[in-house]
Design a protein around this motif. Sequence first.
Motif: not given
Lengths: 417, 401
Positions: A2, A242-243, A269-271, B42, B45-46, B48-50
Amino acid sequence: MLQPNRQAILLFDIVLYTYTVGVPATTSHSRNPSMLKVAVGHSNDPDSESAIDIVVEQCRSSLEGVAPKAGILFASSDFDLEVLLQRIHQTWDNLELIGCSTNGEISSVMAFQQDSAMLVLFCGDTVEIAAGVGRNVSKDPVAATREAIDKARSKLNSRDPKLCLVTPESLTTSGVSIIDGLSRELGENFPIFGGAAGNASNQAQTFQFFNTEVLSDAVPVLLFAGNIHFSHGIACGWNPLGNQSRVTRSQKNRVETIDDRPAIDFYEYYLGTRTHSVEYPIAIFEADGNFYLRAPQSWDEEDGSITFFADVPENATIQITEASRDNILAAAEESLDRALESYPGEQPEAALFFTCAFRKYILGTRTKEEYELVRDRFTQSLPSGGFYTNGEISPIAPGTPTRFHNETFVTLLLGSQ
Amino acid sequence: MADNTEKIEELEKQNRILQKKLARSEDDRARMEETKERSESLLRTVVRDLRNSQEVLEQKNTELASTLAQLQTTQDQLVESEKMAALGQLVAGIAHEINTPLGAIRSSVDNIADFLSDRLMVLPDFFQSLSGDREEDFLKLLQISLQQDTSLSSREKRQIKKHLKAQLQEKNIDNADSLASTLANIGVRHSIDPFLGLLGDREGKTILEMAYQFASLQKSTRTIITGSDRAAKVIFALKSYARYDRSGATVQANPIDGIETVLTLYHNQLKQGVEVVRNYEDIPSISCYPDELNQVWTNLIHNALQAMHHQGTLTIDVCQKEGAIAVSITDSGTGIPEDIKAKIFQPFFTTKPPGEGSGLGLDIVRKIVEKHQGAIAIDSVPGNTTFTVSLPITTPEKTHV
């Protein structure tokens, strides 16, 4: 994973190119009529007639009676564009003119403006400049670009053009195919600069200018030959976040699936929205860890695909990117510094800027700082003009092929001594 | 009037610009709000991903820790099994070392038992039957038998027999071949002249036979002494090898004793084609774990023998320099290629075929040497590979690793 990839950022932050062409610089005064001279006019009057009157008057006064050879008009599509072109033609009937609709304008006269009209004029006895245009570029980009270059080249005495400026269509076709076509005509490593035409937020159409014509789906070009020096620098300021994902199906600039799911799911997913978001381009990673950016242009709710402003290779590793306002501004300054450091002559006569409309969306009220930062680097006032584009056009490295960029700031310095 | 018109025009222009800016400003505000919403999304989400990544990483970390623990256990087991395999080879060698003298002892004892059961009863009659001259001859033969050199090769024995047979034939004595064998076995080496009277006697053959029996008895006794000495020596070496101090503390010991112990245990593998050259300087005892150092010598000697396929020269140099004992074990094998030199101390690295070497032998050697705060170095060219172990003469007391 990341963490922003520092190495990757370098690709965009350390780009700097020098082209030394034309006769050696002399110590002659800038008033020397054989040297390149640039005049700029700029008005934010929303009335088309009033605006172009002011623009023409500013240019005239700056030209001091010298006849301009060529010009580039950048104007908001809210204007009556034909009125603008007619008025310019009435003033200088032999002018080789190109240009396009924009998403914001920059000049040394009015700094950053929106909904304005701005004209850059080029003079100089030892500089040759010719305009050309190709039409229906979405149908056949190869034929359209050949048409444009052939037309411009036929008007040049010199068989050896040094530089090409282009203000093409951005919505109907991939920017990459336009550059491919131009490079096929001019040579693989021929330096081409410019910006793809912009559109107002409530319009899904862009316009290109060629002399008195207002066109769409066209490629106007200006070819420069003779005594001209130039250098450029580019930088962007976006970082991956992100990923990492993989493009699992794509055709040219249309991405169908990402990680085997419809491409629009990636952005959703992101926005959290199915609206395509140009200010969040994707980073496309190359094998060495460097990346370049592609911004989404449109999306198809039915099949879930996203069309980008240029090609996205299948199987590419991608990541969503974001930029802070500080990073975006720093990149503009860096772009100019690089261009200044590598300028081959004594001092440039003019500067052109091609900066991405999506940078403006993120910069918001700080957009004006982008030009101010750049302007403050000049020790003396330099005639400058530029616009907020739907895609920036510039080579990445010296002597390498021209590339189509998104979210990038391109500085082009011009002069003849 | 004209001024007013100009002013009005200018005001109208400013008004147009302001209205345009206002409209644009509304548009821009809407866009900025959208942009902000997307930016917040964003970010969410980031984050959450983390968090997810963190959970996955924590889980992976736990798995890795457990895998690492398993691997450590496995490695410990492998080290143990490598030690057991080395011990197995050693035991096989020792079994041979002890079986060989035991076999010789057993056959000698059979020989003595046979004599006692067959001949003991006839001895009084035999001695009574001897005339004065023959009694003297018999005692002379026993004397020769007692003094006989048992280290003759088969070839030397054949030559002696041939020489004796020729003398017998020259004197026209019957059964020259059989008589020559008997005389040679008793220990007669040179001239048969002292026994011409005996050989001419009617009872001469019987007397010679009896003397031969006594000579065998003598030989068997010597074999039993040598064999039991040899077995005792092996047992002593084994006791030295396995000496283990349960306290985990170092003891004073001389590395040469350890090396000699290992050489004794490897005697059988060395005697068929390996020349052992010992260049020992006088060295003091050092503070060490002798049983573990024995593992080092065993491993290095075993590798050396394998490297030269049990044919060649094994040179062992022991000297003292700069406060350390240096033991160099050199073989005359093919040498270690440059590209694998750096890897040979890595655990699980082996050039032996699968199933033969665990790749832990030299890893164990290195660990033991390091435990002694010593060092190990290799120097290898084809035909000359030397492992040099340096051990400090005084090792500070360390806890058992």
